[in-house]
Design a protein around this motif. Structure first.
Motif, short mmCIF file in Angstrom:
data_model
loop_
_atom_site.label_atom_id
_atom_site.label_comp_id
_atom_site.label_asym_id
_atom_site.label_seq_id
_atom_site.Cartn_x
_atom_site.Cartn_y
_atom_site.Cartn_z
N PHE A 173 37.52 20.79 9.10
CA PHE A 173 37.03 19.93 10.16
C PHE A 173 35.63 19.41 9.80
N PRO A 174 35.30 18.18 10.16
CA PRO A 174 34.02 17.58 9.75
C PRO A 174 32.85 18.05 10.62
N TYR A 175 32.51 19.33 10.50
CA TYR A 175 31.45 19.90 11.34
C TYR A 175 30.10 19.21 11.14
N THR A 176 29.81 18.84 9.90
CA THR A 176 28.48 18.29 9.62
C THR A 176 28.31 16.90 10.22
N GLU A 177 29.29 16.03 10.01
CA GLU A 177 29.20 14.66 10.51
C GLU A 177 29.46 14.58 12.01
N TYR A 178 30.33 15.45 12.51
CA TYR A 178 30.68 15.44 13.94
C TYR A 178 30.50 16.84 14.52
N PRO A 179 29.27 17.27 14.76
CA PRO A 179 29.04 18.65 15.24
C PRO A 179 29.71 18.95 16.57
N ARG A 182 33.01 21.09 16.81
CA ARG A 182 32.98 22.55 16.75
C ARG A 182 33.23 23.17 18.12
N LYS A 183 32.85 22.45 19.18
CA LYS A 183 33.07 22.96 20.54
C LYS A 183 34.57 22.98 20.88
N LYS A 184 35.32 22.11 20.25
CA LYS A 184 36.76 22.05 20.50
C LYS A 184 37.54 22.98 19.56
N TYR A 185 37.07 23.05 18.30
CA TYR A 185 37.80 23.82 17.29
C TYR A 185 36.81 24.73 16.56
#
Length: 342
Positions: A173-179, A182-185
Motif C-alpha cells: 500500500f502507498p503509505y508514503t504518498e497517501y498516509p 494507513r487508517k483504512k489498512y
C-alpha cells in the motif's frame, strides 16, 4: 589444528551442494589456499541457489484469479506473464521492514485496479480478497483499489522479493504518498506470498471424486448449528460465534462414499498450505461418524453466507464434542475438495 595428508577428496558443503577440489590438492593447503577455496565454494553455491530460486519462481508461482470474474472462469497468470504485467512502481516505506521502518523502497508490480478492469465486473462486486500461501486472507474495498495505487509487488528496489520479506508476490500500500490509507489498512493487511485473488465471493462448490456439490445440494441436507469459539486464524469475531452448515458424514453419504473403520477423508482448501501431501488435513472415520464436523456455509444469528473475506463460501468447522485429535486440526477455509482414503 588437524593436518591431513591427502586433500583430493576435500569438499566444502553448503545448502546440500558439494564443491570438490579437483586438482592441486596433494599437498597440505595453506590457510590462504583454504580461504580462497571457501570463498570460491561460497560464491558458487550462492550462484546456484540464486539460479534455483529464480527457476522455482518461474516454474511454480502463479497468481490465480477466481470468483465473480467477467467470464465466470478461473484465470491463471504464470510467473512470466506476471513479470510482463509488472509495470507499476510505488515508492513507500515497508511497515514490515522492522530494521528500518522509515526507509522508502521502490516496489515494482501490478496495479490491482488494472487486474480488476481486465478480469472483473466492477458493477457486481464491492470488494476483493487476497489469499496467501499460508491461508492468511485480506480484503480490500473496490473503491479504494480505484482511488489508490495498491499493487501486487514482485520486485523491491529492482530485486525479486525474498520469501521472508513477503515474496514472490507481496501486496503493498502507498503509505508514503497517501498516509491516510494507513487508517483504512493497517500493516497487517500487507499480505505476504499472495497466490489467489477472489473477486467478490465464489459460488459454493465442493468436489468429491467426480461429483461436485453446490450450495443447493448442501442445503438439501440436515442443517446443524454450533455456537462456540471458532478456530479460524483471522477476520472472525472473538468470542462465541454461531456457525451453520451440514455434517461431513451427511455430505459423504450424499456423494455415495461408504466409510469403513480404516478409511479417512482428506480436506483440501484453496490455499496451497492445505494442499500439501506431506501434511494433509485428514479426518478418521470414527471422528467423522461420532462428532459434528461441519462444512459451514453460514454464520451469525441471521445465518449470513460466509464471504471470501472470512474464508467462505465453505469452511471446515469442529464441534466442541469432537475429540482433541480432530479439534487440533486446522479449521480449513475456502474448502474445495474432499478426498476419501478408502
Amino acid at each position: 589444528m588437524v593436518v591431513l595428508n591427502v586433500w583430493k577428496n576435500l569438499a566444502v558443503v553448503s545448502l546440500g551442494i558439494a564443491v570438490v577440489c579437483l586438482g592441486g590438492c596433494t599437498e597440505t593447503p595453506t590457510n590462504e589456499q583454504l580461504a580462497v577455496w571457501r570463498k570460491e565454494a561460497s560464491d558458487r553455491n550462492a550462484e546456484i541457489v540464486a539460479e534455483k530460486t529464480k527457476n522455482n519462481q518461474s516454474r511454480e508461482w502463479n497468481l490465480v484469479i477466481q470468483g465473480q470474474t467477467a467470464t465466470g472462469n478461473t484465470e491463471t497468470l504464470n510467473w512470466s506473464q506476471l513479470q510482463n504485467l509488472a509495470t507499476d512502481n510505488v515508492n513507500t516505506i515497508d511497515p514490515n521492514h522492522i530494521i528500518n521502518p522509515d526507509k522508502v523502497f521502490k516496489f515494482t508490480g501490478i496495479s490491482v485496479s488494472s487486474l480488476l478492469k481486465k478480469f472483473g465486473s466492477q458493477s457486481e462486486i464491492t470488494e476483493i480478497t487476497f489469499v496467501c500461501y499460508d491461508a492468511y486472507q485480506v480484503t480490500i474495498k473496490i473503491k479504494d483499489l480505484l482511488n489508490y495505487p495498491i499493487i501486487l509487488a514482485v520486485a523491491k528496489d529492482g530485486q525479486p522479493i525474498p520469501r521472508e520479506q513477503g515474496g514472490p508476490i507481496y501486496l503493498i500500500f502507498p503509505y508514503t504518498e497517501y498516509p491516510d490509507i494507513r487508517k483504512k489498512y493497517d500493516p497487517g493487511i500487507w499480505a505476504f506470498y499472495v497466490t489467489h485473488i477472489i473477486l467478490g465471493t465464489e459460488p459454493a462448490k465442493v468436489s468429491i471424486g467426480d461429483r461436485e456439490l453446490n450450495v443447493a445440494d448442501l442445503d438439501q441436507l440436515p442443517q446443524v448449528s454450533l455456537i462456540q469459539n471458532v478456530g479460524y486464524r483471522v477476520w472472525w469475531p472473538s468470542g462465541e460465534v454461531q456457525l451453520s452448515g451440514v455434517r461431513l458424514r451427511d455430505v459423504l453419504k450424499l456423494a455415495d462414499v461408504d466409510l469403513n473403520t480404516t478409511s479417512s477423508v482428506v480436506v483440501r482448501g484453496k490455499p496451497p498450505v492445505y494442499r500439501r501431501n506431506s501434511q494433509p488435513i485428514e479426518l478418521v472415520t470414527e471422528d467423522i461418524l461420532k462428532c459434528d464436523i461441519l462444512l459451514a456455509t453460514r454464520w451469525g444469528n441471521d445465518k449470513q453466507r460466509i464471504p471470501a473475506r472470512m474464508g467462505g463460501p465453505v469452511a471446515l468447522a469442529f464441534s466442541d464434542n469432537c475429540p482433541s485429535r480432530a479439534k487440533n486440526q486446522r479449521w480449513v477455509t475456502f474448502v474445495e475438495e474432499l478426498i476419501p482414503q478408502l
